[in-house]
Design an enzyme around this catalytic site. Structure first.
Site, PDB file in Angstrom:
ATOM      1  N   LYS A 102       6.935  33.611  52.212  1.00 53.10           N
ATOM      2  CA  LYS A 102       5.879  34.202  52.986  1.00 53.10           C
ATOM      3  C   LYS A 102       4.977  33.107  53.642  1.00 53.10           C
ATOM      4  O   LYS A 102       4.521  33.191  54.628  1.00 53.10           O
ATOM      5  CB  LYS A 102       4.787  35.197  52.078  1.00 53.10           C
ATOM      6  N   SER A 132       1.037  37.867  52.276  1.00 57.59           N
ATOM      7  CA  SER A 132       0.572  38.168  50.937  1.00 57.59           C
ATOM      8  C   SER A 132      -0.393  37.439  50.452  1.00 57.59           C
ATOM      9  O   SER A 132      -0.339  36.189  50.837  1.00 57.59           O
ATOM     10  CB  SER A 132       1.990  38.470  49.851  1.00 57.59           C
ATOM     11  N   TYR A 142       9.917  33.639  46.481  1.00 53.34           N
ATOM     12  CA  TYR A 142       9.452  34.707  47.178  1.00 53.34           C
ATOM     13  C   TYR A 142       8.247  34.663  48.080  1.00 53.34           C
ATOM     14  O   TYR A 142       7.961  34.534  49.148  1.00 53.34           O
ATOM     15  CB  TYR A 142       9.195  35.983  46.468  1.00 53.34           C
TER      16      TYR A 142
HETATM   17  N1  UFG Z   1       0.849  43.702  34.411  1.00 55.27           N
HETATM   18  C1  UFG Z   1       1.166  44.418  33.162  1.00 55.27           C
HETATM   19  N2  UFG Z   1       2.166  45.041  32.794  1.00 55.27           N
HETATM   20  C2  UFG Z   1       3.242  45.160  33.819  1.00 55.27           C
HETATM   21  C3  UFG Z   1       3.128  44.659  35.104  1.00 55.27           C
HETATM   22  C4  UFG Z   1       1.867  44.093  35.428  1.00 55.27           C
HETATM   23  O1  UFG Z   1       0.028  44.055  32.216  1.00 55.27           O
HETATM   24  O2  UFG Z   1       4.198  45.984  33.373  1.00 55.27           O
HETATM   25  C5  UFG Z   1      -0.186  43.087  34.922  1.00 55.27           C
HETATM   26  C6  UFG Z   1      -0.086  41.717  35.346  1.00 55.27           C
HETATM   27  O3  UFG Z   1       0.231  40.740  34.286  1.00 55.27           O
HETATM   28  C7  UFG Z   1      -1.314  41.577  36.438  1.00 55.27           C
HETATM   29  C8  UFG Z   1      -1.478  42.820  36.855  1.00 55.27           C
HETATM   30  O4  UFG Z   1      -0.876  43.833  35.896  1.00 55.27           O
HETATM   31  O5  UFG Z   1      -2.138  40.931  35.626  1.00 55.27           O
HETATM   32  C9  UFG Z   1      -0.979  43.152  38.273  1.00 55.27           C
HETATM   33  O6  UFG Z   1       0.632  42.920  38.300  1.00 55.27           O
HETATM   34  P1  UFG Z   1       1.448  43.111  39.592  1.00 55.27           P
HETATM   35  O7  UFG Z   1       2.824  42.830  38.943  1.00 55.27           O
HETATM   36  O8  UFG Z   1       1.269  44.634  39.841  1.00 55.27           O
HETATM   37  O9  UFG Z   1       0.793  42.365  40.553  1.00 55.27           O
HETATM   38  P2  UFG Z   1       0.918  40.903  40.753  1.00 55.27           P
HETATM   39  O10 UFG Z   1      -0.635  40.700  41.339  1.00 55.27           O
HETATM   40  O11 UFG Z   1       1.041  40.163  39.844  1.00 55.27           O
HETATM   41  O12 UFG Z   1       1.665  40.698  42.070  1.00 55.27           O
HETATM   42  C10 UFG Z   1       1.162  40.763  43.351  1.00 55.27           C
HETATM   43  C11 UFG Z   1       2.602  41.387  44.404  1.00 55.27           C
HETATM   44  C12 UFG Z   1       3.644  40.325  44.343  1.00 55.27           C
HETATM   45  C13 UFG Z   1       3.104  38.740  44.583  1.00 55.27           C
HETATM   46  C14 UFG Z   1       2.080  38.335  43.479  1.00 55.27           C
HETATM   47  C15 UFG Z   1       1.654  37.064  43.522  1.00 55.27           C
HETATM   48  O13 UFG Z   1       2.923  42.424  43.791  1.00 55.27           O
HETATM   49  O14 UFG Z   1       4.326  40.706  45.618  1.00 55.27           O
HETATM   50  O15 UFG Z   1       0.897  39.553  43.479  1.00 55.27           O
HETATM   51  O16 UFG Z   1       0.221  36.895  43.909  1.00 55.27           O
HETATM   52  F1  UFG Z   1       4.003  37.929  44.728  1.00 55.27           F
END
Ligand code: UFG
Length: 345
Positions: free
Chosen positions: A156, A127, A152
């Protein structure tokens, strides 16, 4: 020539199930190993419907080494794609030992059984989280790694380190590590897609559940980031593109590539509000949202430099944002309760 057989651990899950379809399209035969903790047999049944073939599936946990050995005793695998693992960031902070045991311990068991059986070709599902807070953008594979803030992400990173140590020590291994950015979308058929248990942690499954009426509104975590509209920017990649990246990686290990690491992303960053707008367009639904505090551990922006995968695998993402949203909506609108609507779970 007989088909080469690939073992797919975690093959009933979101990225795993889409990869099984692409492997079969590329004329590999596939065996799935999955403990079904965060996945459903219904997903395999639907993959079988899509590809028109039975998929040999073992309900086995990687921590049960004897059971893994039995699977290897029944098949001659040319390579393994290793997806199986736990992946909820928040849960990993509450249950770190479970994450280290499952993800790291499960991988070590798998590697030992592969070694015992002379199977030396591996593609590992890593990831972009291993990069931690970006020191520069776009993120290329040379960016420092290991600065992960949650267990988590650390699993990785630790598994990557184990794989690098292994390929340094034992030259027969061919290992491709794939660092995913943000997988979204679903198979064109609408039969399979992401089916999170409980309230989704990730943005797009949450947006889709709002559209279908399972959740009342989206909470946008943070609107004061240093980004064009103040909301977080990520590199969203269609899960079918990602799956095709795994087929390219399998071909790479078959060539005898040694140890390689590639980003799988599109190279484009979209904000939370860009995603909401694109999904509204694709679904014709309006997505109510409110802006709330930043989520702990989130970063402002994260997107890939996807050049290395393009030149070396060679692979490049083909599908745009509209297609990601249209395919996600087809899956969600025809399966409002995910796989449960069909198997009653
Ligand atoms: N977000 C919201 N509301 C929500 C969910 C997410 O505003 O209900 C925003 C987050 O703040 C972020 C974006 O949407 O700005 C993407 O969030 P995600 O949770 O979909 O994805 P992330 O980039 O945070 O997470 C991803 C992977 C994880 C990993 C993480 C860390 O899904 O497995 O990147 O890099 F751990």
């Amino acid at each position: 020539m007989p088909e080469k057989c690939i073992l797919v651990t975690g093959g009933a899950g979101y990225v795993g199930s889409h990869s099984v379809i692409e492997l079969i399209a590329a004329e590999y035969s596939v065996v799935v190993l999955d403990n079904l903790v965060n996945a459903s047999m219904e997903s395999i049944r639907r993959v079988e419907e899509i590809v028109g073939k039975k998929i040999q599936t073992y309900n086995v946990d990687l921590l049960d080494k004897k059971a893994v050995e039995e699977v290897f005793g029944k098949h001659k695998f040319s390579a393994v794609i290793h997806f199986a693992g736990l992946k909820a960031v928040g849960e990993s902070c509450d249950l770190p030992l479970l994450y280290y045991k499952t993800n790291v311990g499960g991988t070590v068991n798998l590697l030992e059984v592969m070694k015992e059986n002379g199977v030396n070709n591996l593609v590992f599902s890593s990831s972009a989280t291993v990069y931690g807070t970006p020191q520069y953008l776009p993120l290329d594979e040379k960016h420092p790694i290991g600065g992960c803030t949650n267990p988590y992400g650390k699993t990785k990173y630790f598994i990557e380190e184990i794989l690098r140590d292994l390929s340094n020590a034992e030259k027969q291994w061919n290992i491709v590590i794939l660092r995913y950015f943000n997988p979204v979308g679903a198979h064109k058929s609408g039969k399979i897609g992401e089916d999170p248990q409980g309230p989704p942690n990730n943005l797009m499954p949450f947006v889709a559940q709002v559209a279908v009426g399972r959740r009342s509104e989206l909470k946008v975590y943070g609107s004061d980031y240093d980004t064009p509209d103040g909301t977080g920017v990520r590199d969203y990649i269609h899960v079918v593109d990602l799956a095709q990246g795994h087929v390219a990686a399998i071909k790479k290990v078959e060539e005898g590539c040694g140890s390689k690491t590639y980003n799988l992303g599109t190279g484009h960053g979209y904000s939370v509000l860009d995603m909401v707008k694109a999904f509204e367009k694709a679904s014709g639904k309006s997505i109510p949202y409110s802006k709330v505090e930043r989520r702990l551990g989130d970063i402002a922006s994260c997107y890939a430099d996807a050049a290395l995968a393009k030149t070396e695998l060679p692979w490049t993402a083909q599908k745009n944002l509209d297609e990601m949203c249209e395919d996600l909506w087809r899956w969600q609108s025809t399966n409002p309760n995910g796989f449960r609507s069909a198997d009653g779970k």
